[in-house]
Write a protein that holds these residues in place. Structure first.
Motif: not given
Lengths: 297, 297, 297, 297
Positions: D3-4, D7, D9, D44-48, D50-55
């Protein structure tokens, strides 16, 4: 009047090397040990009484004595023995935290060794009220995949210029800390910490190289999960993964293509860098590894 | 009026990574490159005219272009190509000095790698007037013998307190530079620099572990000699060997013996440290490696 | 049979702190000392005889004894006394090279100090055959001009993309070594090394900030010249100046101008970096500072 | 299934330099900025996804844009603006943690500067749910007292050999973090963070030099208390003080006395070292600074 809060003191950076030479083939163990004690230290801070202060020099001596007399079965077991010693032998010490870094050597010959790898194995054992908490880990393990890494579909705002990619280099320098389920002196003595460490390291490497990655977050989760799924005694793992960016050199001003593929050339940069951190838990486990332990900034 | 003496300028710390991926099994080369040019630069220093100054940014670009277009057969060959390029393409450049550090990676899987070892392979090529001078080397190779090292019979004066020993730990972090006999473009292209490097490294390690040592000086001479005797193209070798002292912990205040032998415990210290440096020459060879190259202080 | 070339050995990184407390106001001197001796050491290397090897441990002891008994008038004078001692007291020692780094502290109160600045003052004295050679210097002095720096009119080739600029940030971290004209024990004792050092440092800073610069080469020459013109005893100066690049951040993708002027924002980068090195000589002086001393790569 | 847990980044080591040049006298601000975001990152962690990942690249861009457009009034205010921006502009970001290190420069001339001191000013602002938490601090401030420090009356056990002393050198390299009482955007904008920082630094130095010390613990408490008593907005302070040991050189083998007093000579050692850490609280304040923030091991 200000009030004293959490406090601890101890000896850091004690470097101890032990050589076992039962036969012609010698064994080498190379550690850096840190001890931190907490307890009845209010007087020391407020009125300068040192009656409860065991000198840090004594902690250093104790490290050498224990290494000589008891040996170093593993970083975890050695840290646990030291931690228990300080609490049980000093009435004013309530908690001891012992951190060990092990430096790796590879055998060259019967009594010759070469420093190998850049990573350091770590162990951190806290002892208080007859209870041990054992964290194992490593730092400085640098790995790189030349392909099987994508990054796209990310969020965007007005300041986003990053191009999407379906094939990039992915590299990181792993810092990992994993917590073992509760331990007592017997389970610590019975466990094979070195075998567990080797398994964890192997699982981390296999998951890094074997995961087709859509983000470093995904790779991180896969790495931690691989360890938790393999080692039943691991309750949680914290990973801190800097993204060691490798950018394709832009050679278009010179009319030269430099795309992903054979012969691609990359700029390896040190800074700025992405930094991905997370704790992964065995289902039902409590999160106890401090976030700042692997990410002090 | 002060006068301009020796001068050079260039780009340092250009980090270039190249991936060859002809098939499923990728190859990784990871270098740090430094370029230094000398020539008709008096005007630049005295009156601020840059007509003869190729920007250091251009040197960086050239490193990436050459890595892309010509590949990196070896640090030596890559450095030689770059060095010749700057001298032959720029009329005002008379000499180029290109230094390459290669960072080591070990294969994990077809396209996965882990940084291995702590040492860095080095190459330094000077090109001037159609003549190459090639230095190969390594730095950061840390080795340790647990026995077969003595130190006694040394000179004494009023400030000498060191005890003699007939069995000590001997450890050092090797910096080595070896000079190859004169080269031209053809011999550089024909040589197998990577095989030679592997041989030199192996000889250094074998001589370190295989020499029964009465001093680090003696070990040094044995190490350099082993390379010179094995590789006919090596004219001289310079070694810089810090003595990474491991002192037996003094546990006598606690009534505990800690003598050399099974279970001995050592303090590993960082400073101060002994530093042993020497050049060893093939008979008849001229000493050309600058002493300060491996010993700037 | 390989042959022994130049060799030396000694003790590095001896850290000595001396406190003068004649009255209420204490004085603090904080040095790192390195000793390297050369002489009749062939036997040590070839047959393991240590009869001519004064232990490096003795050198360390000697540093502390001399600091205690003779004081530390200046890094140069202290290094000179040590260097002469080893040669004149040991029949097998022909040359001694003593290098001193001085760490700077600023006074907080009568007996309290704070480490100040990042630069280190250096001195390096060689003694052989009754002759001293004295190099003074500094390292780690980081300076920056926000304007009065241009770079244009430079040479170009097919790999040149750098834009010309008439107003840029110029920053560097100065390493300087200057050689004094020949010295004997009397002139060393009579000189005011600390005053000379302060003058040299001040001249370097004034020339850096006061030179309208068309290149770092030009600034370098102005800096070295300023010292040589002010201190008659300086025969030559070697400067090694990394170009600590500050690039204007490109904010054009966001419709934001970021040109030189009020509020300009720069990326400070660590690597790659330009590196400008030169020796500047008093007219008629010989160049004797080894190029590699300030530029080991 | 693992389980996550916690976290985050972000982008670390973004180096931004800003020059204000309203008139002839320029101003220089030199920062290293780190951004860490937390929020809806499970996918992002579980299924890859990136919709919520601002670079992280966008975070870097934002740092430069904010520095250009809004200026840098103080590390704290700049960090607060950035932290709020990420949370309020990105629906999936729930918490932002922005850490700023400020590098110190001293003025040489109107547009010339020299890096001064070795300490770094730090600020760390967390923003979540409309609430700011502001930590200020510094690291790398090295101080030394030549007297007024005793250490005796300490606890002893079988491994204690340390001699008692009534006059020793006391030196440390201060890492300090202090937490301000709760802030909102208005109080952050209204505060004079730079003046507060200068006061805190001055109080730390004055308490270090002015405290007659029976232990580093006592000095620590005095230092933190001085700040808390002077700055009403400081709720707690965490100090981490390595004991930079200076041992009297033992010159008795040479018949030379070396006792505390005029001309005493000390060995300055790097390791092992004592490490004293504590939090000091304003009465009634909650302890919130993470222990591991200043003591990752």
């Amino acid at each position: 009047m200000p009030v004293l809060g959490q406090n601890q003191y101890g000896k850091a950076a004690t470097r101890v090397v032990r050589v076992a030479r039962a036969g012609a083939t010698h064994q080498l163990t190379d550690l850096t040990v840190q001890v931190a004690l907490s307890g009845q230290l209010t007087e020391a801070h407020l009125v300068g009484s040192n009656a409860a202060v065991l000198p840090t020099d004594t902690m250093k001596n104790t490290v050498y004595v224990f290494a000589r007399e008891r040996g170093i079965a593993s970083p975890e077991a050695f840290a646990a023995e030291l931690a228990r010693h300080f609490v049980t032998s000093q009435p004013t010490v309530e908690r001891a935290l012992v951190t060990v870094e092990e430096h790796r050597w590879e055998r060259l010959a019967d009594h010759s060794f070469v420093r190998s790898g850049q990573e350091t194995r770590t162990a951190r054992v806290a002892y208080r009220a007859d209870r041990f908490e054992v964290l194992s880990g490593l730092t400085g393990l640098t790995v790189l995949n030349t392909t099987d890494s994508e990054f796209h579909g990310f969020a965007r705002d007005a300041y986003t210029t990053l191009a999407e990619t379906t094939d990039r280099v992915l590299a990181t320098e792993v810092t990992a800390v994993w917590r073992h389920t509760a331990q007592d002196a017997e389970t610590i003595a019975a466990a094979d910490w070195n075998a567990d460490y080797a398994t964890a390291r192997e699982r981390l490497l296999a998951a890094f190289s074997g995961t087709y990655s859509y983000s470093l977050q995904q790779t991180l989760f896969a790495m931690a999960s691989a360890v938790i799924e393999t080692l039943p005694g691991v309750a949680e793992m914290r990973l801190s993964l800097p993204n060691k960016h490798h950018f394709l050199a832009d050679l278009s001003p010179f009319g030269i293509a430099n795309e992903t593929g054979d012969g691609a050339v990359y700029l390896a940069t040190e800074q700025p860098f992405g930094l991905i951190e997370a704790t992964v838990l065995r289902e039902g486990a409590e999160q106890r590894i401090p976030v700042e332990l692997t990410s002090p900034a």
